[in-house]
Every structure is written in C-alpha cells, then in structure tokens.
Design a protein around this motif. Structure first.
Motif, PDB file in Angstrom:
ATOM      1  N   SER A  12       0.835  -1.188   0.000  1.00 52.00           N
ATOM      2  CA  SER A  12       0.000   0.000   0.000  1.00 52.00           C
ATOM      3  C   SER A  12       0.876   1.247   0.000  1.00 52.00           C
ATOM      4  CB  SER A  12      -0.910  -0.015   1.230  1.00 52.00           C
ATOM      5  OG  SER A  12      -1.732   1.113   1.212  1.00 52.00           O
ATOM      6  N   PRO A  13       1.581   1.488  -1.119  1.00 48.91           N
ATOM      7  CA  PRO A  13       2.492   2.628  -1.135  1.00 48.91           C
ATOM      8  C   PRO A  13       1.727   3.950  -1.114  1.00 48.91           C
ATOM      9  CG  PRO A  13       2.313   1.703  -3.317  1.00 48.91           C
ATOM     10  CD  PRO A  13       1.531   0.806  -2.395  1.00 48.91           C
ATOM     11  N   THR A  14       2.290   4.901  -0.415  1.00 48.66           N
ATOM     12  CA  THR A  14       1.722   6.242  -0.426  1.00 48.66           C
ATOM     13  C   THR A  14       2.832   7.216  -0.747  1.00 48.66           C
ATOM     14  OG1 THR A  14       2.094   6.584   1.931  1.00 48.66           O
ATOM     15  CG2 THR A  14      -0.039   5.669   1.297  1.00 48.66           C
ATOM     16  N   TRP A  15       2.440   8.334  -1.257  1.00 49.77           N
ATOM     17  CA  TRP A  15       3.377   9.410  -1.567  1.00 49.77           C
ATOM     18  C   TRP A  15       2.623  10.716  -1.404  1.00 49.77           C
ATOM     19  CZ3 TRP A  15       0.815  11.798  -5.385  1.00 49.77           C
ATOM     20  CH2 TRP A  15       0.059  11.028  -6.270  1.00 49.77           C
ATOM     21  N   ALA A  16       3.356  11.790  -1.262  1.00 47.80           N
ATOM     22  CA  ALA A  16       2.713  13.097  -1.110  1.00 47.80           C
ATOM     23  C   ALA A  16       3.588  14.181  -1.724  1.00 47.80           C
ATOM     24  CB  ALA A  16       2.465  13.395   0.366  1.00 47.80           C
ATOM     25  N   TYR A  17       2.922  15.156  -2.325  1.00 45.41           N
ATOM     26  CA  TYR A  17       3.572  16.334  -2.877  1.00 45.41           C
ATOM     27  C   TYR A  17       2.814  17.553  -2.372  1.00 45.41           C
ATOM     28  CZ  TYR A  17       5.764  13.189  -6.215  1.00 45.41           C
ATOM     29  OH  TYR A  17       6.466  12.173  -6.804  1.00 45.41           O
ATOM     30  N   ALA A  18       3.526  18.632  -2.107  1.00 44.56           N
ATOM     31  CA  ALA A  18       2.892  19.888  -1.709  1.00 44.56           C
ATOM     32  C   ALA A  18       3.390  20.985  -2.638  1.00 44.56           C
ATOM     33  CB  ALA A  18       3.222  20.225  -0.264  1.00 44.56           C
ATOM     34  N   ALA A  40       1.064  11.196 -13.895  1.00 50.22           N
ATOM     35  CA  ALA A  40       1.798  10.460 -14.932  1.00 50.22           C
ATOM     36  C   ALA A  40       3.025   9.783 -14.330  1.00 50.22           C
ATOM     37  CB  ALA A  40       2.204  11.394 -16.061  1.00 50.22           C
ATOM     38  N   GLY A  41       3.715  10.465 -13.451  1.00 47.82           N
ATOM     39  CA  GLY A  41       4.902   9.900 -12.820  1.00 47.82           C
ATOM     40  C   GLY A  41       4.610   8.704 -11.930  1.00 47.82           C
ATOM     41  N   HIS A  42       3.387   8.631 -11.410  1.00 45.18           N
ATOM     42  CA  HIS A  42       3.003   7.510 -10.546  1.00 45.18           C
ATOM     43  C   HIS A  42       2.077   6.530 -11.256  1.00 45.18           C
ATOM     44  CE1 HIS A  42       4.927   8.706  -6.821  1.00 45.18           C
ATOM     45  NE2 HIS A  42       4.685   9.952  -7.191  1.00 45.18           N
ATOM     46  N   ASP A  43       2.010   6.631 -12.583  1.00 43.77           N
ATOM     47  CA  ASP A  43       1.214   5.715 -13.400  1.00 43.77           C
ATOM     48  C   ASP A  43      -0.251   5.684 -12.955  1.00 43.77           C
ATOM     49  OD1 ASP A  43       1.066   4.069 -15.594  1.00 43.77           O
ATOM     50  OD2 ASP A  43       1.418   2.232 -14.438  1.00 43.77           O
ATOM     51  N   ALA A  78      -2.507   3.969  -1.954  1.00 41.17           N
ATOM     52  CA  ALA A  78      -2.378   2.718  -2.702  1.00 41.17           C
ATOM     53  C   ALA A  78      -2.115   3.065  -4.165  1.00 41.17           C
ATOM     54  CB  ALA A  78      -3.595   1.829  -2.515  1.00 41.17           C
ATOM     55  N   HIS A  79      -2.595   2.245  -5.084  1.00 42.79           N
ATOM     56  CA  HIS A  79      -2.354   2.509  -6.508  1.00 42.79           C
ATOM     57  C   HIS A  79      -3.582   3.072  -7.202  1.00 42.79           C
ATOM     58  CE1 HIS A  79       1.594   0.718  -6.745  1.00 42.79           C
ATOM     59  NE2 HIS A  79       1.155  -0.334  -6.100  1.00 42.79           N
ATOM     60  N   THR A  80      -4.686   3.218  -6.479  1.00 42.11           N
ATOM     61  CA  THR A  80      -5.933   3.537  -7.148  1.00 42.11           C
ATOM     62  C   THR A  80      -6.670   4.752  -6.614  1.00 42.11           C
ATOM     63  OG1 THR A  80      -7.140   2.063  -5.664  1.00 42.11           O
ATOM     64  CG2 THR A  80      -6.327   1.119  -7.738  1.00 42.11           C
ATOM     65  N   ARG A  81      -6.150   5.413  -5.593  1.00 42.23           N
ATOM     66  CA  ARG A  81      -6.848   6.550  -4.990  1.00 42.23           C
ATOM     67  C   ARG A  81      -5.912   7.734  -4.845  1.00 42.23           C
ATOM     68  NH1 ARG A  81     -11.719   5.780  -2.796  1.00 42.23           N
ATOM     69  NH2 ARG A  81     -11.570   7.414  -1.240  1.00 42.23           N
ATOM     70  N   LEU A  82      -6.506   8.911  -4.942  1.00 40.17           N
ATOM     71  CA  LEU A  82      -5.760  10.147  -4.789  1.00 40.17           C
ATOM     72  C   LEU A  82      -6.521  11.063  -3.850  1.00 40.17           C
ATOM     73  CD1 LEU A  82      -3.465  12.132  -5.797  1.00 40.17           C
ATOM     74  CD2 LEU A  82      -5.192  12.939  -7.436  1.00 40.17           C
ATOM     75  N   ARG A  83      -5.818  11.656  -2.894  1.00 43.91           N
ATOM     76  CA  ARG A  83      -6.409  12.688  -2.038  1.00 43.91           C
ATOM     77  C   ARG A  83      -5.849  14.031  -2.474  1.00 43.91           C
ATOM     78  NH1 ARG A  83      -7.354  12.855   4.388  1.00 43.91           N
ATOM     79  NH2 ARG A  83      -8.893  11.331   3.701  1.00 43.91           N
ATOM     80  N   VAL A  84      -6.745  14.958  -2.746  1.00 44.31           N
ATOM     81  CA  VAL A  84      -6.397  16.326  -3.114  1.00 44.31           C
ATOM     82  C   VAL A  84      -6.808  17.210  -1.942  1.00 44.31           C
ATOM     83  CG1 VAL A  84      -6.854  18.216  -4.720  1.00 44.31           C
ATOM     84  CG2 VAL A  84      -6.811  15.854  -5.561  1.00 44.31           C
ATOM     85  N   SER A  85      -5.860  17.958  -1.394  1.00 47.99           N
ATOM     86  CA  SER A  85      -6.146  18.856  -0.276  1.00 47.99           C
ATOM     87  C   SER A  85      -5.697  20.255  -0.645  1.00 47.99           C
ATOM     88  CB  SER A  85      -5.383  18.430   0.979  1.00 47.99           C
ATOM     89  OG  SER A  85      -5.656  17.102   1.320  1.00 47.99           O
TER      90      SER A  85
END
Length: 159
Positions: A12-18, A40-43, A78-85
């Motif tokens: 369940s990889p997660t990543w974050a950008y601000a 695109a970078g995270h497919d 995970a690979h299928t969800r994105l949180r936008v804050s």
C-alpha cells in the motif's frame, strides 16, 4: 527480531507532494499542470480528468475566498486513490465540507456561482474540511480535501 521486506512495504504505497501557490488567478492552471505530471509519474493517469476538476475547484475557491497564498497537497493512497487537499488562510468552511449541512444539490441555471462544490460532491468519493489553528507555524485557516478513485472515474465517463 522482526524484519519487513521491501515487497511487504509496497503493498500500500503512499506518496505526497505539496505545492505552494501564490494568490494569483493562474494558480488553478499551475495546479493542473503539476497534477498531470505527478499522476503520470506515478502511473495514475486514469484519475487525471476527475482529479483535475476537483483540484481546480478547490484551488479556485481558495483564490476567490482568501486573500493570501494557498497550498495544494496531492497524496497517493495505494495505486488507485488520490487525495487532493487545499489549505488557505480563510477559516470559513463552506457546505458540505462543514458537515453541518446536507448534500449540495443542483444549482439553478440563473445562479452566478455555486456549481463548483456540487461538482466536487458528484465526482469525489469522499470529502471533508477542518479548521486549522495558528499553532507553532502560525498558519490558521482551513484545509479542504477530497478523494478520487476508480469509481469516480467511471462516473465521469458516464456524465
């Protein structure tokens, strides 16, 4: 001694950008360009259309209803969800993010505003908002967030 292999960590990889955004009418466009590159970078380009719409609405509201900068945060779940804050300095949390009001309904055709949050509610799988106190950082205001995943993409294709 218990060890964790890299493959177990990748379940369940997660990543974050601000991204810090100035109070500028071009902020929503800059947010979209950044969002496209990150997905695109995270497919995860399959989320692009819905995620762009959601990010645009939240960043535009931050620009319209706050007088200072905003911060866009993108977090992969995970690979299928994105949180936008989106953080901004205005402490007012609009409905339905305030959780005191019901769902946002369709806006009358003659209305000048009010469609953005209706779209967020329609395309996001979850959303929320909360006030941020001054704390050590001195940043008050609020944070509004929403999540998009595969089923939101399916709804966008039908609409």
């Amino acid at each position: 001694m218990v060890t964790v292999s890299p493959s177990e960590c990748e379940v369940s990889p997660t990543w974050a950008y601000a991204l810090q955004l100035p109070h500028d009418p071009r902020a929503a466009r800059i947010a979209r360009v950044t969002l496209r590159a990150v997905l695109a970078g995270h497919d995860m380009s399959q989320l692009q259309d819905s995620a762009e719409l959601l990010a645009t609405e939240l960043v535009t509201n931050a620009y319209r209803y706050s007088s200072g900068p905003a911060t866009l945060r993108l977090r992969g779940l995970a690979h299928t969800r994105l949180r936008v804050s989106v953080w901004d300095a205005n402490p007012h949390i609009p409905p339905p993010f305030d959780k005191r009001s019901g769902p946002v309904g369709p806006v009358p055709p003659e209305a000048d505003r009010g469609r953005g949050l209706f779209l967020v509610c329609h395309y996001a799988q979850a959303w929320g908002g909360y006030p941020l106190g001054g704390g050590l950082s001195g940043r008050g205001g609020k944070l509004l967030w929403c999540e998009v995943g595969a089923s939101a993409v399916d709804r966008a294709a039908v609409a």
